[in-house]
Design an enzyme around this catalytic site. Structure first.
Site, short mmCIF file in Angstrom:
data_model
loop_
_atom_site.label_atom_id
_atom_site.label_comp_id
_atom_site.label_asym_id
_atom_site.label_seq_id
_atom_site.Cartn_x
_atom_site.Cartn_y
_atom_site.Cartn_z
N ASN A 59 0.88 -1.17 0.00
CA ASN A 59 0.00 0.00 0.00
C ASN A 59 0.92 1.23 0.00
OD1 ASN A 59 -1.64 2.17 0.74
ND2 ASN A 59 -2.99 0.87 1.95
N VAL A 60 0.78 2.10 -1.01
CA VAL A 60 1.73 3.22 -1.12
C VAL A 60 1.64 4.22 0.03
CG1 VAL A 60 2.02 3.09 -3.63
CG2 VAL A 60 0.22 4.57 -2.67
N ASN A 86 2.46 5.16 -10.15
CA ASN A 86 1.22 5.10 -10.93
C ASN A 86 -0.03 4.95 -10.06
OD1 ASN A 86 -0.44 4.21 -13.48
ND2 ASN A 86 -0.68 2.55 -12.01
N SER A 138 -1.63 14.03 -14.36
CA SER A 138 -2.88 14.05 -15.13
C SER A 138 -3.04 15.41 -15.79
CB SER A 138 -4.07 13.83 -14.18
OG SER A 138 -5.29 14.13 -14.85
N TYR A 151 -8.24 15.68 -6.43
CA TYR A 151 -7.45 14.93 -7.43
C TYR A 151 -6.51 15.87 -8.20
CZ TYR A 151 -6.65 11.73 -11.39
OH TYR A 151 -6.09 10.93 -12.37
N ALA A 152 -7.04 17.01 -8.65
CA ALA A 152 -6.20 17.96 -9.41
C ALA A 152 -5.06 18.49 -8.56
CB ALA A 152 -7.07 19.11 -9.94
N ALA A 153 -5.36 18.76 -7.27
CA ALA A 153 -4.30 19.26 -6.37
C ALA A 153 -3.22 18.19 -6.19
CB ALA A 153 -4.90 19.64 -5.02
N SER A 154 -3.64 16.93 -6.08
CA SER A 154 -2.65 15.85 -5.91
C SER A 154 -1.79 15.71 -7.15
CB SER A 154 -3.35 14.52 -5.57
OG SER A 154 -4.00 13.97 -6.70
N LYS A 155 -2.41 15.85 -8.32
CA LYS A 155 -1.68 15.66 -9.58
C LYS A 155 -0.79 16.87 -9.90
CE LYS A 155 -3.17 11.53 -10.49
NZ LYS A 155 -2.25 10.38 -10.50
N ILE A 184 -8.27 8.32 -20.38
CA ILE A 184 -7.80 6.99 -20.76
C ILE A 184 -8.83 5.96 -20.32
CG2 ILE A 184 -5.88 5.33 -20.58
CD1 ILE A 184 -5.04 8.10 -21.71
P1 NAD Z 1 -7.26 2.12 -12.03
O1 NAD Z 1 -8.24 2.47 -10.97
O2 NAD Z 1 -7.66 1.16 -13.10
O3 NAD Z 1 -5.90 1.57 -11.38
C1 NAD Z 1 -5.32 2.14 -10.23
C2 NAD Z 1 -4.59 1.05 -9.46
O4 NAD Z 1 -4.01 1.65 -8.29
C3 NAD Z 1 -5.54 -0.06 -8.97
O5 NAD Z 1 -5.02 -1.33 -9.30
C4 NAD Z 1 -5.59 0.16 -7.47
O6 NAD Z 1 -5.78 -1.02 -6.71
C5 NAD Z 1 -4.21 0.78 -7.21
N1 NAD Z 1 -4.18 1.49 -5.93
C6 NAD Z 1 -5.13 2.29 -5.39
N2 NAD Z 1 -4.77 2.69 -4.17
C7 NAD Z 1 -3.55 2.14 -3.92
C8 NAD Z 1 -2.66 2.18 -2.82
N3 NAD Z 1 -2.95 2.88 -1.70
N4 NAD Z 1 -1.49 1.50 -2.90
C9 NAD Z 1 -1.19 0.77 -4.01
N5 NAD Z 1 -2.00 0.70 -5.08
C10 NAD Z 1 -3.17 1.37 -5.03
O7 NAD Z 1 -6.82 3.52 -12.65
P2 NAD Z 1 -5.96 3.90 -13.95
O8 NAD Z 1 -6.85 4.64 -14.86
O9 NAD Z 1 -5.19 2.74 -14.45
O10 NAD Z 1 -4.98 4.98 -13.27
C11 NAD Z 1 -3.58 4.81 -13.11
C12 NAD Z 1 -2.96 6.16 -12.84
O11 NAD Z 1 -3.16 7.01 -13.97
C13 NAD Z 1 -3.56 6.89 -11.64
O12 NAD Z 1 -2.55 7.58 -10.93
C14 NAD Z 1 -4.50 7.88 -12.28
O13 NAD Z 1 -4.73 9.01 -11.47
C15 NAD Z 1 -3.73 8.23 -13.55
N6 NAD Z 1 -4.56 8.81 -14.60
C16 NAD Z 1 -5.57 8.11 -15.14
C17 NAD Z 1 -6.34 8.70 -16.14
C18 NAD Z 1 -7.48 7.99 -16.80
O14 NAD Z 1 -8.18 8.62 -17.61
N7 NAD Z 1 -7.71 6.71 -16.56
C19 NAD Z 1 -6.06 10.01 -16.55
C20 NAD Z 1 -5.01 10.68 -15.97
C21 NAD Z 1 -4.25 10.08 -14.98
#
Ligand code: NAD
Length: 244
Positions: A59-60, A86, A138, A151-155, A184
Site C-alpha cells: 500500500n503506497v 502510478n 494528469s 485529485y487535481a491538487a494531488s496531480k 484513458i
Molecule cells: P485504475 O483504478 O484502473 O488503477 C489504479 C490502481 O491503483 C488499482 O489497481 C488500485 O488497486 C491501485 N491502488 C489504489 N490505491 C492504492 C494504494 N494505496 N497502494 C497501491 N495501489 C493502489 O486507474 P488507472 O486509470 O489505471 O490509473 C492509473 C494512474 O493514472 C492513476 O494515478 C491515475 O490518477 C492516472 N490517470 C488516469 C487517467 C485515466 O483517464 N484513466 C487520466 C489521468 C491520470
C-alpha cells in the site's frame, strides 16, 4: 528500446495503466515488479505478464510496506532501475460538498504515496548512480477540473515533486519526469457518466479516447537511455486536451 537486465517497479499495477506499463517493460526484457493492494491481485497480474514478473503487495500510503517493497525487490533482482509512481484514486465531488476524509485519502495515495516510494527508491538509485523515476500525473493537474479539486491538487503536487526531486538527484545519474494522461479508458474512467466522456472528446484535438498503451509508450521513452538528457519535464499524452 531495450530494458534487458533492468528492474522496474510499477505501483498500482494490478490493472489499468500500471498493468499496461508493466507489460510493455516486460516485453522489452525488464524484470518487472507488480505492486498493488492485495496479494491475490499482484500474483494474478504477475502470472499473466509475458516476461519476468513478480508480485509484491504494498500500500503506497504505508512507509513500512514501501520499505519492504524495495527490500524484496533488491533481494530478488539486485537493483532498481526504474520506478513508476502510478497508484492513484479519485473521490470526485464539488469542493463545497467534499468531506475532509476524501480530500485526505486522495492526497495520501496520489501524492504522499509517490513521496514515500521516491524516498525509498532514491536511496538505492543514488548508490547505483543510475535511475529513472516516472510519475503519472494528469491533464487536470495542469488545467484543474470542476469536481476534482482533491485529485487535481494531488496531480499538480506530483509535478512539484517531480521538478524538485529532479534537481536533487540529477548529479547522481537519476532523472525524474512526469506523464500527464488525458482521458484513458480504464476502470477509473468507466464510472464516469457518458456526458463526461463526450465533454472530453469534444475538447480533445485527436477525436478518440486514449488507451493504457498510449501512456506506456511515453513512460518507456522517459525511462529509456534515449531520454538521458530529459529531467523535470511533464509529457502530456492527452490527444491535445491540454492545448484545446
Ligand atoms: P485504475 O483504478 O484502473 O488503477 C489504479 C490502481 O491503483 C488499482 O489497481 C488500485 O488497486 C491501485 N491502488 C489504489 N490505491 C492504492 C494504494 N494505496 N497502494 C497501491 N495501489 C493502489 O486507474 P488507472 O486509470 O489505471 O490509473 C492509473 C494512474 O493514472 C492513476 O494515478 C491515475 O490518477 C492516472 N490517470 C488516469 C487517467 C485515466 O483517464 N484513466 C487520466 C489521468 C491520470
Amino acid at each position: 528500446m531495450d530494458f534487458t537486465g533492468k528492474t522496474v517497479v510499477v505501483t498500482g499495477s494490478a490493472r489499468g495503466i500500471g498493468q499496461a506499463i508493466a507489460e510493455r517493460f516486460a516485453t522489452r526484457g525488464a524484470n518487472v515488479v507488480i505492486s498493488d493492494l492485495t496479494e491475490e491481485d499482484v500474483n494474478k497480474t504477475a502470472s499473466e505478464i509475458s516476461g519476468n514478473a513478480v508480485g509484491i503487495k504494498a500500500n503506497v500510503t504505508s512507509a513500512s510496506d514501501i520499505e519492504q517493497l524495495f527490500e524484496k525487490t533488491t533481494e530478488k533482482f539486485g537493483r532498481v532501475d526504474v520506478v513508476v509512481n502510478n497508484a492513484g484514486i479519485t473521490r470526485d465531488t464539488l469542493t463545497i460538498r467534499m468531506d475532509e476524509k476524501d480530500w485526505d485519502m486522495v492526497l495520501d495515495i496520489n501524492l504522499k504515496g509517490a513521496f514515500l516510494v521516491t524516498k525509498s527508491a532514491a536511496r538505492i538509485m543514488m548508490k547505483q548512480r543510475y535511475g529513472r523515476i516516472v510519475n503519472i500525473s494528469s491533464v487536470v493537474g495542469l488545467t484543474g477540473n470542476a469536481g476534482q479539486s482533491n485529485y487535481a491538487a494531488s496531480k499538480a503536487g506530483l509535478i512539484g515533486l517531480t521538478r524538485s526531486v529532479a534537481k536533487e538527484l540529477a548529479s547522481r545519474g537519476v532523472t525524474v519526469n512526469a506523464v500527464a494522461p488525458g482521458f484513458i479508458e480504464t476502470e477509473m474512467t468507466k464510472t464516469l457518466p457518458e456526458a463526461a466522456r463526450q465533454h472530453f472528446l469534444e475538447r480533445a484535438v485527436i477525436k478518440r479516447v486514449g488507451n493504457p498503451d498510449d501512456i506506456a509508450s511515453a513512460v518507456l521513452f522517459l525511462a529509456s537511455d534515449e531520454a538521458s538528457y530529459i529531467t523535470g519535464q511533464v509529457l502530456s499524452v492527452d490527444g491535445g486536451l491540454s492545448i484545446a
